[in-house]
Design an enzyme around this catalytic site. Structure first.
Site, PDB file in Angstrom:
ATOM      1  N   CYS A   1       0.877  -1.171   0.000  1.00 16.90           N
ATOM      2  CA  CYS A   1       0.000   0.000   0.000  1.00 16.90           C
ATOM      3  C   CYS A   1       0.910   1.215   0.000  1.00 16.90           C
ATOM      4  CB  CYS A   1      -0.915   0.010   1.221  1.00 16.90           C
ATOM      5  SG  CYS A   1      -1.839   1.563   1.397  1.00 16.90           S
TER       6      CYS A   1
ATOM      7  N   CYS B   1      -0.589   4.485   2.239  1.00 24.78           N
ATOM      8  CA  CYS B   1      -0.614   4.413   3.704  1.00 24.78           C
ATOM      9  C   CYS B   1      -0.071   3.050   4.080  1.00 24.78           C
ATOM     10  CB  CYS B   1      -1.998   4.723   4.259  1.00 24.78           C
ATOM     11  SG  CYS B   1      -3.396   4.027   3.372  1.00 24.78           S
ATOM     12  N   SER B   2      -0.853   2.183   4.725  1.00 25.38           N
ATOM     13  CA  SER B   2      -0.365   0.819   4.925  1.00 25.38           C
ATOM     14  C   SER B   2      -1.543  -0.144   5.043  1.00 25.38           C
ATOM     15  CB  SER B   2       0.561   0.720   6.132  1.00 25.38           C
ATOM     16  OG  SER B   2      -0.001   1.360   7.248  1.00 25.38           O
ATOM     17  N   CYS B   3      -2.477  -0.054   4.096  1.00 28.87           N
ATOM     18  CA  CYS B   3      -3.634  -0.948   4.066  1.00 28.87           C
ATOM     19  C   CYS B   3      -3.165  -2.401   4.029  1.00 28.87           C
ATOM     20  CB  CYS B   3      -4.483  -0.673   2.835  1.00 28.87           C
ATOM     21  SG  CYS B   3      -5.176   0.982   2.812  1.00 28.87           S
TER      22      CYS B   3
END
Lengths: 92, 231, 112
Positions: B136, B139-141
């Site tokens: 991701c 962001c950090s999905c």
């Protein structure tokens, strides 16, 4: 035949989910995902319309040109319909 | 969701306070079987005060209950890569389940009894000539409702920037050197979907049970930065 | 004059960076609580994960480089709750001051 699309080369400020590195790049729709609430409105606590969401597949050659590690490797990303337009070129 | 600078995340919470667990660890052990990190006896920070204040204000105003918070922590702690491993092992042994997983990974995960909440999950299959990698960049999905919270490296600037541009170099750092004739497919989780890699079943596992197969499925093999273990 | 290419700091796909750092940490109780608060606020309709991301992005790159993941999250959760009118800034300020007076550690201050 898969639909070819281009990510709009827009650079608005604020919260968007179309990555900068994909803007202006062309790919093919890998699948349609249905309608989802627009994060550009949700992010500001606003009532949000739904927008169609697509998975679009790009080749690494399209994204990085001669610098691509392997030109035929691919990158898939989810993009909302309002960030997509018809591609200017046609698939070979 | 965001990401962590490699040099700053969590490092300033103590690592060396093994002497005193204190009276405040009543909420038990972490899912990995370790005590919660020993933050409770280090100096109270501005951000910890903010967490306490926000939590108390939400409770005082009747928006959230303390029990809901405890239950949510428990539910999140119960999620781990073993859930994903069970899904993968089922797909390896049951072709009809595998077809359902590739068609709708959320429904297939729920079918196995996993509480994944509203997670929209897509499974992508590694084959003899295709390797999938999840990232991701914005962001950090992460498929946290199936696999639990992401590893720290998944949230770093280095992984987020490079996985889309030089995935093969990144994979080599993880010990995975893919042949040139393997197609790498990178998936950037930019919107509402989350991704699970369905790794290829290792050779020499024909006699293993589903449970034994699940033990071969690592977290990284389901993100695409690794391969399943060999029996 | 300074022009700008329009790429926001958090939108980092394809930029240059060094090796992926492999070390990992377990999460502290206060961090798990922040995570739980975010999930519950979403479930209760107080704000969305998109609102969380917007606040994190607006904090800027310096916050990303300076503060830890859940430090930034609690700041973004708070920002959204203030905007949603769940409580006022002065209530937060008073509560944070009261919490500081409870004791010098998280363990002593965590429960009112």
């Amino acid at each position: 035949m898969a639909e070819r699309v281009r990510v709009k080369a827009l650079t608005p400020p604020g919260h968007v989910r179309a990555p900068w590195y994909l803007r202006g790049r062309e790919g093919v729709v890998e699948r349609s995902l249905g309608n989802f609430h627009n994060p550009e409105q949700l992010a500001y606590g606003l009532p949000a319309e739904t927008k169609p969401l697509y998975r679009v597949r790009f080749t690494m050659a399209e994204l990085w040109g001669p610098a691509a590690e392997n030109p035929t490797d691919t990158l898939d990303a989810e993009l909302y319909g309002h960030w997509l337009e018809k591609a200017r070129t046609h698939a070979a | 969701m965001p990401h962590d600078h490699p040099d700053h995340d969590h490092d300033h919470h103590d690592h060396d306070h093994d002497h005193d667990h204190g009276p405040f660890h009543h909420e038990g052990m972490s899912p990995s079987g370790h005590p919660y990190r020993h933050d409770n006896d280090s100096p109270l920070t501005y951000w910890q005060r903010m967490e306490i204040a926000v939590r108390e204000l939400l409770i005082d105003k009747g928006r959230i209950t303390a029990a809901e918070i405890a239950n949510q922590i428990e539910a999140m702690d119960a999620r781990s890569p073993t859930n994903g491993a069970a899904v993968v092992a089922r797909a390896w042994t049951d072709p009809a389940f595998k077809a359902r997983l590739l068609h709708d990974a959320s429904a297939a995960s729920r079918e196995m009894g996993f509480d994944i909440g509203p997670l929209n999950l897509i499974a992508v299959e590694n084959t003899a000539d295709t390797h999938n990698l999840i990232v991701c960049t914005l962001c950090s999905c992460y498929p946290r409702n199936l696999l639990g919270l992401p590893p720290d490296w998944y949230k770093t600037r280095a992984y987020r920037t490079r996985a889309v541009r030089e995935p093969r170099a990144v994979l080599r750092e993880f010990g995975l050197d893919l042949p040139a004739n393997t197609t790498v497919r990178v998936h950037d989780s930019t919107a509402d979907m989350r991704y699970l890699v369905l790794p290829a079943r290792p050779a020499g596992t024909d006699t293993l049970t589903e449970r034994e197969l699940a033990a071969l499925v690592t977290r990284d093999s389901m993100i695409g930065t690794g391969l399943p273990l060999r029996p | 004059m300074t022009d700008w290419d329009g790429r926001r700091w958090h939108d980092m796909g394809g930029q240059a960076a060094g090796p992926v750092p492999m070390e990992s940490h377990d999460f502290a109780l206060w961090e798990k609580r922040v995570d739980a608060l975010m999930v519950l606020c979403g479930q209760k309709g107080l704000f969305t994960v998109d609102g969380l991301r917007r606040a994190l992005e607006d904090m800027g790159e310096e916050a990303f480089e300076t503060y830890s993941y859940y430090e930034r999250w609690i700041a973004a959760v708070n920002q959204n709750l203030i905007e949603a009118g769940v409580y006022a800034t002065e209530e937060l300020a008073a509560r944070m001051a009261e919490i500081a007076a409870r004791g010098p550690t998280y363990g002593e201050a965590q429960d009112g």
